[in-house]
Design a protein around this motif. Structure first.
Motif, PDB file in Angstrom:
ATOM      1  N   ALA A 180      -9.316   0.762   2.020  1.00 37.60           N
ATOM      2  CA  ALA A 180      -8.119  -0.085   2.101  1.00 37.60           C
ATOM      3  C   ALA A 180      -8.157  -0.926   3.379  1.00 37.60           C
ATOM      4  O   ALA A 180      -7.811  -2.106   3.361  1.00 37.60           O
ATOM      5  CB  ALA A 180      -6.857   0.766   2.057  1.00 37.60           C
ATOM      6  N   PHE A 181      -8.593  -0.328   4.482  1.00 35.30           N
ATOM      7  CA  PHE A 181      -8.716  -1.053   5.750  1.00 35.30           C
ATOM      8  C   PHE A 181      -9.670  -2.238   5.588  1.00 35.30           C
ATOM      9  O   PHE A 181      -9.346  -3.367   5.972  1.00 35.30           O
ATOM     10  CB  PHE A 181      -9.210  -0.096   6.844  1.00 35.30           C
TER      11      PHE A 181
ATOM     12  N   ASP B 199      -0.040  -9.052 -11.459  1.00 39.01           N
ATOM     13  CA  ASP B 199      -0.261  -8.250 -10.260  1.00 39.01           C
ATOM     14  C   ASP B 199      -1.494  -7.374 -10.458  1.00 39.01           C
ATOM     15  O   ASP B 199      -1.803  -6.957 -11.564  1.00 39.01           O
ATOM     16  CB  ASP B 199       0.951  -7.349  -9.979  1.00 39.01           C
ATOM     17  N   GLU B 200      -2.195  -7.108  -9.341  1.00 39.00           N
ATOM     18  CA  GLU B 200      -3.392  -6.270  -9.391  1.00 39.00           C
ATOM     19  C   GLU B 200      -3.132  -4.973  -8.653  1.00 39.00           C
ATOM     20  O   GLU B 200      -2.464  -4.962  -7.625  1.00 39.00           O
ATOM     21  CB  GLU B 200      -4.565  -6.987  -8.702  1.00 39.00           C
ATOM     22  N   GLU B 201      -3.683  -3.872  -9.173  1.00 36.68           N
ATOM     23  CA  GLU B 201      -3.567  -2.577  -8.511  1.00 36.68           C
ATOM     24  C   GLU B 201      -4.938  -1.927  -8.408  1.00 36.68           C
ATOM     25  O   GLU B 201      -5.731  -1.993  -9.351  1.00 36.68           O
ATOM     26  CB  GLU B 201      -2.640  -1.640  -9.295  1.00 36.68           C
ATOM     27  N   ASN B 202      -5.204  -1.319  -7.242  1.00 35.46           N
ATOM     28  CA  ASN B 202      -6.455  -0.605  -7.024  1.00 35.46           C
ATOM     29  C   ASN B 202      -6.175   0.691  -6.284  1.00 35.46           C
ATOM     30  O   ASN B 202      -5.388   0.696  -5.341  1.00 35.46           O
ATOM     31  CB  ASN B 202      -7.416  -1.441  -6.151  1.00 35.46           C
ATOM     32  N   GLU B 203      -6.818   1.766  -6.707  1.00 41.92           N
ATOM     33  CA  GLU B 203      -6.759   3.012  -5.952  1.00 41.92           C
ATOM     34  C   GLU B 203      -7.952   3.025  -5.009  1.00 41.92           C
ATOM     35  O   GLU B 203      -9.089   2.876  -5.439  1.00 41.92           O
ATOM     36  CB  GLU B 203      -6.831   4.226  -6.888  1.00 41.92           C
ATOM     37  N   LEU B 204      -7.675   3.184  -3.700  1.00 43.98           N
ATOM     38  CA  LEU B 204      -8.732   3.145  -2.695  1.00 43.98           C
ATOM     39  C   LEU B 204      -8.568   4.288  -1.707  1.00 43.98           C
ATOM     40  O   LEU B 204      -7.472   4.822  -1.535  1.00 43.98           O
ATOM     41  CB  LEU B 204      -8.672   1.821  -1.910  1.00 43.98           C
TER      42      LEU B 204
ATOM     43  N   LEU C  59      -2.597   3.408  -3.240  1.00 45.03           N
ATOM     44  CA  LEU C  59      -2.505   2.426  -4.299  1.00 45.03           C
ATOM     45  C   LEU C  59      -2.239   1.084  -3.627  1.00 45.03           C
ATOM     46  O   LEU C  59      -1.225   0.920  -2.943  1.00 45.03           O
ATOM     47  CB  LEU C  59      -1.372   2.773  -5.266  1.00 45.03           C
ATOM     48  N   VAL C  60      -3.170   0.148  -3.768  1.00 47.55           N
ATOM     49  CA  VAL C  60      -3.029  -1.177  -3.172  1.00 47.55           C
ATOM     50  C   VAL C  60      -2.611  -2.125  -4.290  1.00 47.55           C
ATOM     51  O   VAL C  60      -3.310  -2.268  -5.289  1.00 47.55           O
ATOM     52  CB  VAL C  60      -4.356  -1.653  -2.525  1.00 47.55           C
ATOM     53  N   LYS C  61      -1.451  -2.760  -4.100  1.00 52.45           N
ATOM     54  CA  LYS C  61      -0.925  -3.658  -5.127  1.00 52.45           C
ATOM     55  C   LYS C  61      -0.798  -5.066  -4.564  1.00 52.45           C
ATOM     56  O   LYS C  61      -0.167  -5.272  -3.531  1.00 52.45           O
ATOM     57  CB  LYS C  61       0.444  -3.177  -5.606  1.00 52.45           C
TER      58      LYS C  61
ATOM     59  N   VAL D 270       0.872  -1.173   0.000  1.00 49.58           N
ATOM     60  CA  VAL D 270       0.000   0.000   0.000  1.00 49.58           C
ATOM     61  C   VAL D 270       0.907   1.220   0.000  1.00 49.58           C
ATOM     62  O   VAL D 270       1.771   1.359   0.865  1.00 49.58           O
ATOM     63  CB  VAL D 270      -0.926   0.025   1.241  1.00 49.58           C
ATOM     64  N   ARG D 271       0.719   2.085  -1.001  1.00 46.79           N
ATOM     65  CA  ARG D 271       1.521   3.310  -1.098  1.00 46.79           C
ATOM     66  C   ARG D 271       0.595   4.517  -1.178  1.00 46.79           C
ATOM     67  O   ARG D 271      -0.508   4.419  -1.701  1.00 46.79           O
ATOM     68  CB  ARG D 271       2.421   3.274  -2.329  1.00 46.79           C
TER      69      ARG D 271
END
Length: 130
Positions: A76-77, A66-71, A54-56, A42-43
């Motif tokens: 994210a929690f 690899d999967e990436e999601n902006e949350l 950004l959760v990767k 998580v960045r």
């Protein structure tokens, strides 16, 4: 204290580091068993009007992309919680002021420890979503 309650306290430190602008990275590590999922990173994504992360999801096999999601931080929690104790036994929070480690032992008890910071600067991730 049950690990779920302790994780909520750990997440308060995550939120505080985001508010203070010291959040560098969060890593879910120490996989349980031999899953295909290797790590979750998580960045921060700082912008003028809101804060997202950004959760990767990084996988072991080269066949799985690899999967990436902006949350949002709250999303994210919710996203990360199910991976605790099922896929990962530790979560590392890297800030520019300290590193905080959340661990779950084999009996299901949680612990939080602090160490000197690994990162001294916050690095913005490069997102494939932009």
């Amino acid at each position: 204290m049950p690990y779920q309650d302790l994780f909520v306290l750990f997440w308060e430190q995550v939120k505080l580091s985001c508010q203070e602008g010291t959040f560098a990275k969060l890593t879910m590590a120490k996989t349980i068993g031999k899953p295909n999922l290797k790590n979750i990173f998580v960045r921060p994504i700082y912008s003028d009007n809101d804060f997202k992360v950004l959760v990767k999801l990084r996988y072991q096999s080269k066949e799985t992309e690899d999967e990436e999601n902006e949350l949002t931080l709250e999303d994210a929690f919710v996203f990360l919680k199910p991976y605790l104790r099922t896929s990962f036994s530790s979560v590392l929070l890297f800030t520019t002021t300290k590193d905080v480690t959340f661990k779950i032992n084999k009996k299901g008890a949680g612990s939080i420890t602090e160490n000197y910071p690994t990162f001294h600067n916050v690095i913005q991730p490069k997102s494939d979503l932009e």
